[in-house]
Design a protein around this motif. Structure first.
Motif, PDB file in Angstrom:
ATOM      1  N   UNK A  20       0.846  -1.002   0.047  1.00 22.60           N
ATOM      2  CA  UNK A  20       0.254  -0.021   0.067  1.00 22.60           C
ATOM      3  C   UNK A  20       0.714   1.259  -0.093  1.00 22.60           C
ATOM      4  N   UNK A  21       1.974   1.057  -0.676  1.00 26.74           N
ATOM      5  CA  UNK A  21       2.748   2.457  -0.639  1.00 26.74           C
ATOM      6  C   UNK A  21       1.899   3.580  -1.336  1.00 26.74           C
ATOM      7  N   UNK A  22       1.203   3.190  -2.315  1.00 24.41           N
ATOM      8  CA  UNK A  22       0.443   4.279  -2.797  1.00 24.41           C
ATOM      9  C   UNK A  22      -0.239   5.304  -1.909  1.00 24.41           C
ATOM     10  N   UNK A  23      -0.673   4.651  -0.774  1.00 22.95           N
ATOM     11  CA  UNK A  23      -1.483   5.483   0.043  1.00 22.95           C
ATOM     12  C   UNK A  23      -0.689   5.974   1.321  1.00 22.95           C
ATOM     13  N   UNK A  24       0.448   5.785   1.294  1.00 23.34           N
ATOM     14  CA  UNK A  24       1.466   6.682   2.157  1.00 23.34           C
ATOM     15  C   UNK A  24       2.085   7.759   1.926  1.00 23.34           C
ATOM     16  N   UNK A  28       6.921   8.088   4.559  1.00 25.98           N
ATOM     17  CA  UNK A  28       6.361   6.753   4.900  1.00 25.98           C
ATOM     18  C   UNK A  28       6.919   5.749   3.896  1.00 25.98           C
ATOM     19  N   UNK A  29       6.229   5.894   2.897  1.00 20.10           N
ATOM     20  CA  UNK A  29       6.522   4.765   1.734  1.00 20.10           C
ATOM     21  C   UNK A  29       8.309   4.805   1.481  1.00 20.10           C
ATOM     22  N   UNK A  30       8.968   5.682   1.538  1.00 23.15           N
ATOM     23  CA  UNK A  30      10.467   5.499   1.492  1.00 23.15           C
ATOM     24  C   UNK A  30      10.941   4.616   2.666  1.00 23.15           C
ATOM     25  N   UNK A  31      10.357   4.889   3.839  1.00 22.25           N
ATOM     26  CA  UNK A  31      10.930   3.987   4.951  1.00 22.25           C
ATOM     27  C   UNK A  31      10.325   2.684   5.027  1.00 22.25           C
TER      28      UNK A  31
END
Length: 190
Positions: A20-24, A28-31
């Protein structure tokens, strides 16, 4: 994308956070994308939630009363000593408040500590107010985590946005960059 049952709470849509990286938010997605350590990234669970009921009391009424003891808040503080201001994040259980003038002030070596202004907290973290999470914070920020959070089997915390939350094992908070686990960081609210 694999749906799963959230380890805590009553959520209709739970999935591994790497799906769900698209919703972060970008930090946060990078982490999550670069996650390493003893807790595998697929144990970070993203749950989709209604942003209109993001405040703790309404949230636990809707998604499960057991969540109050299994949730944590991440707040940004500003410690000042002379002309130097240090931003830091503090993670405490939702039913407690951060001991800003005791534990935080002492740990940061600051003369004065206050909650960071909303514009500073959101602008510097790249996250939305009401959704700030310890995952993906700026690399130079100290991260102070109450020991009670680390001792909780599963913890619900912000996702970087007001919509959605992240659930992860409490022990994972100790493996986050710049994390320092402190006894007594969270004190009884009141």
């Amino acid at each position: 994308m694999t749906r799963m049952r959230a380890p805590i709470g009553a959520f209709d849509d739970a999935r591994p956070a790497p799906d769900r990286l698209d919703l972060l938010t970008p930090p946060v997605a990078a982490a999550v994308r670069s996650w390493t350590g003893p807790v595998p990234a697929d144990q970070i669970v993203y749950v989709d939630t209604d942003p209109a009921i993001a405040d703790t009391a309404v949230f636990v009424e809707h998604y499960g009363p057991d969540l109050l003891d299994q949730s944590a808040n991440c707040v940004v503080v500003a410690g000042k000593r002379g002309d130097t201001t240090t931003l830091a994040a503090c993670v405490v259980k939702s039913a407690t408040r951060v001991d800003v003038n005791g534990v935080v002030r002492k740990h940061l070596g600051a003369r004065k500590v206050s909650f960071a202004p909303m514009d500073t907290a959101t602008g510097e973290s790249g996250m939305e107010y009401g959704g700030i999470t310890p995952i993906g914070l700026p690399a130079d920020w100290p991260l102070l985590v109450d020991a009670a959070v680390v001792d909780t089997p599963w913890v619900l915390v912000g996702s970087g946005r007001r919509r959605g939350k992240i659930i992860l094992p409490g022990k994972a908070f100790a493996q986050l960059p710049n994390a320092v686990v402190l006894e007594g960081l969270g004190v009884a609210a009141g």
